[in-house]
Design an enzyme around this catalytic site. Structure first.
Site, PDB file in Angstrom:
ATOM      1  N   GLU A  62     -13.073  -0.832  -6.799  1.00 28.74           N
ATOM      2  CA  GLU A  62     -13.010  -1.810  -5.714  1.00 28.74           C
ATOM      3  C   GLU A  62     -12.550  -1.149  -4.420  1.00 28.74           C
ATOM      4  OE1 GLU A  62     -13.919  -4.944  -5.860  1.00 28.74           O
ATOM      5  OE2 GLU A  62     -13.206  -5.639  -3.895  1.00 28.74           O
ATOM      6  N   ASP A  66       0.816  -1.216   0.000  1.00 28.27           N
ATOM      7  CA  ASP A  66       0.000   0.000   0.000  1.00 28.27           C
ATOM      8  C   ASP A  66       0.852   1.270   0.000  1.00 28.27           C
ATOM      9  OD1 ASP A  66      -2.238  -1.696   0.169  1.00 28.27           O
ATOM     10  OD2 ASP A  66      -2.110  -1.732   2.361  1.00 28.27           O
TER      11      ASP A  66
END
Ligand SMILES: [Ca+2]
Ligand SMILES: [Ca+2]
Length: 445
Positions: free
Chosen positions: A198, A24
Site C-alpha cells: 500500500e 510515521d
C-alpha cells in the site's frame, strides 16, 4: 491466568510521545543515540493536516528528549502543504532528511531533501526544488555496503532511484519495482492493487538479506514485509509483522538495531483523543528468527524495556520524558526546548533514575515564571510514592527569564522511576529547562 494489569497512565510507557500527536516514525542510530524523526498530527485533526516534522532522541528507548521542529513545510519555498512520512540518514558528516510534501506549482506530491550538520537540525532545503516528483509519497533511504545509496518511495506504485554520493542528486531514471503477488502478497477485491503493498516502505539490509517493510492493504492497514538478495530484488513476500490493531487506519514501520537489540517503531491512535488523524508513535523490542525472518509483533502499552538507567547526577533536559500528563514543550530562549503549560496536577515521569547507594542530597532545576511560580514535588515510583523533596519555584518576572533553584532532598537511593508533580494556583505555574541532582556530603555553599 495472569491478572489484567490496569491500563492506568502511570503504568504505561507506550506511545512514547504524549505532548503532541506524532506519526510515521523514522528512527536513525547515530553516535550511540537513537534519533527519531516523526510527523506531527495537529490536535483535533480530521484529515492528514500536517505542517511540520519533529525530532526526538533517546539512549534507553524509554526516556525521550524533545528536540522540537527543525523542519516544516515552510522550509521548502516550493511546498504548499502536507508534511508527510519521511526518513533521515547520515553521510558525509551531514544529515539528509527526505520528505514528501505538496508542490505548490504542480499540486502534486513531491519528495524534497533537507540537509543539516546536526541530527537535530536546523535543516534547510538542499535543492530549492523537489528531488523527485511523480505524485507519490513515503520516501525511505538506504546506503548499501558498497556505498551505493537508494531512495525508494511510493503509493500506489513502488519506485526507486540510485542516489549519488552527495545524497541530493541521482543517476539514471526512476525505476518501478514490479509489484507481483509473489513479491508483495495477494490482495483480493481491488483490481487496481493486486498486491498487499500500500505505502510506507522501509528498506534496510541485515546480514545478507535486504528487507522492504511496508504498510499493507487498506484500510485498516497492517505491516508486512518482503525480502530479496539484492536491493533491486527479486522480492519475496514474507508475511505479516504487525496485524491490524490500534485504532488508526494507517500504520508506518521503522526498524533498527540498537545496542544489541532490534526495535520496531509504528504508530497507533492510543492516546486520549487519538485516532486515524491523531496518531502516536510507539515502539516494541523484538528478536529476529535465526533465518532472518521477523516474528509477529503486537502493540503494547508497556513498550520496549529500558536499556540501562538514567543518570540523575548529570544535567537532564526537563523535556526528557518517559510519560507525562498535561504539559507541553516549546523552544527555549536558552537554546533547545523547555517544558511549558505546567498547571496544578500536571506531571512528568522519567524512568529508571539511578540514585546509587549514597543517594541524592540536592535537586537543582532551571526555571522561569511570568506568574507566581509553584511547587515541584519529587516522588519515587508513583505520583503518591515516597516524597524525596519539594522545591518552590518563585516568579521570575518572565516565562523565559530563567533562574537556577536548588532544594534539599532525602531518601533518594537506588533506582526508581522519578515523578515530578507540579502544584500551585490555577493557570500556568512555571517553565522548566533542565534539572540535576547532586550526591554525597551536603555541598558547602
Ligand atoms: Ca498543562
Ligand atoms: Ca531544555
Amino acid at each position: 491466568m495472569l491478572a489484567l494489569v490496569p491500563a492506568g497512565a502511570a503504568r504505561a510507557d507506550n506511545p512514547i510521545i504524549q505532548t503532541i500527536y506524532t506519526a510515521d516514525p523514522a528512527p536513525l542510530v547515530y553516535n550511540g543515540r537513537v534519533y527519531l524523526y516523526t510527523g506531527h498530527d495537529e490536535d483535533n485533526s480530521t484529515y492528514f493536516t500536517m505542517k511540520d516534522w519533529r525530532v526526538w532522541s533517546s539512549t534507553d528507548m524509554v526516556n525521550w528528549t524533545d528536540h522540537g521542529s527543525p523542519l516544516s513545510v515552510a522550509t521548502f519555498s516550493w511546498a504548499k502543504s502536507d508534511a508527510w512520512a519521511g526518513q533521515a540518514i547520515n553521510r558525509n558528516g551531514k544529515f539528509y532528511w527526505y520528505v514528501p510534501t505538496t508542490n505548490r506549482s504542480t499540486g502534486r506530491m513531491a519528495i524534497g531533501v533537507a540537509v543539516s550538520d546536526s541530527p537535530t537540525g536546523p535543516f534547510k532545503d538542499a535543492l530549492g526544488h523537489p528531488l523527485v516528483e511523480n505524485g507519490e509519497i513515503d520516501p525511505t533511504v538506504f546506503i548499501d555496503d558498497n556505498g551505493q545509496a537508494y531512495l525508494y518511495w511510493g503509493n500506489p506504485h513502488l519506485s526507486y532511484v540510485k542516489l549519488n554520493t552527495d545524497m541530493i542528486s541521482y543517476t539514471g531514471s526512476v525505476t518501478q519495482i514490479p509489484l507481483t503477488t509473489s513479491g508483495f502478497g495477494t490482495r483480493t477485491g481491488d483490481a487496481n492493487r493486486p498486491t498487499l503493498f500500500e505505502e510506507g516502505p522501509w528498506v534496510y539490509k541485515r546480514g545478507n538479506l535486504y528487507y522492504i517493510v511496508f504498510a499493507a492493504k487498506c484500510c485498516s492497514e497492517f505491516i508486512a514485509y518482503s525480502t530479496a538478495p539484492s536491493p533491486t530484488g527479486p522480492w519475496t513476500y514474507r508475511g505479516t509483522i504487525m496485524p491490524t490493531q490500534g485504532s488508526s487506519f494507517t500504520n508506518h514501520p521503522g526498524v533498527i538495531d540498537y545496542n544489541g537489540g532490534s526495535y520496531f517503531f509504528y504508530h497507533n491512535g492510543a492516546l486520549p483523543g487519538g485516532g486515524g488523524y491523531t496518531r502516536s508513535v510507539a515502539v516494541e523490542k523484538f528478536t529476529y528468527n535465526a533465518d532472518g525472518t521477523i516474528p509477529t509483533i503486537t502493540m503494547t502499552t508497556t513498550g520496549a524495556p529500558q536499556i540501562g538507567t538514567l543518570d540523575p547526577y548529570t544535567r537532564q533536559e526537563a523535556e526528557t520524558i518517559a510519560w507525562e500528563s498535561g504539559v507541553e514543550t516549546e523552544p527555549s530562549a536558552e537554546g533547545g526546548m523547555n517544558v511549558s503549560y505546567i498547571d496544578n496536577g500536571d506531571y512528568i515521569k522519567v524512568k529508571g533514575a539511578a540514585f546509587g547507594t549514597t543517594g541524592a542530597t540536592t535537586f537543582t532545576t532551571r526555571a522561569a515564571s511570568g506568574a507566581n511560580g509553584g511547587k515541584i514535588e519529587l516522588h519515587l515510583d508513583s505520583l503518591t510514592g515516597t516524597l524525596i523533596g519539594t522545591c518552590t519555584i518563585p516568579g521570575t518576572g518572565g516565562w523565559q527569564t530563567y533562574t537556577t533553584i536548588t532544594c534539599p532532598v532525602t531518601n533518594a537511593k537506588g533506582t526508581h522511576d522519578l515523578y515530578f508533580k507540579y502544584t500551585g494556583a490555577s493557570g500556568s505555574l512555571f517553565n522548566l529547562n533542565w534539572w540535576q541532582f547532586t550526591t554525597g556530603p551536603t555541598p558547602t555553599p
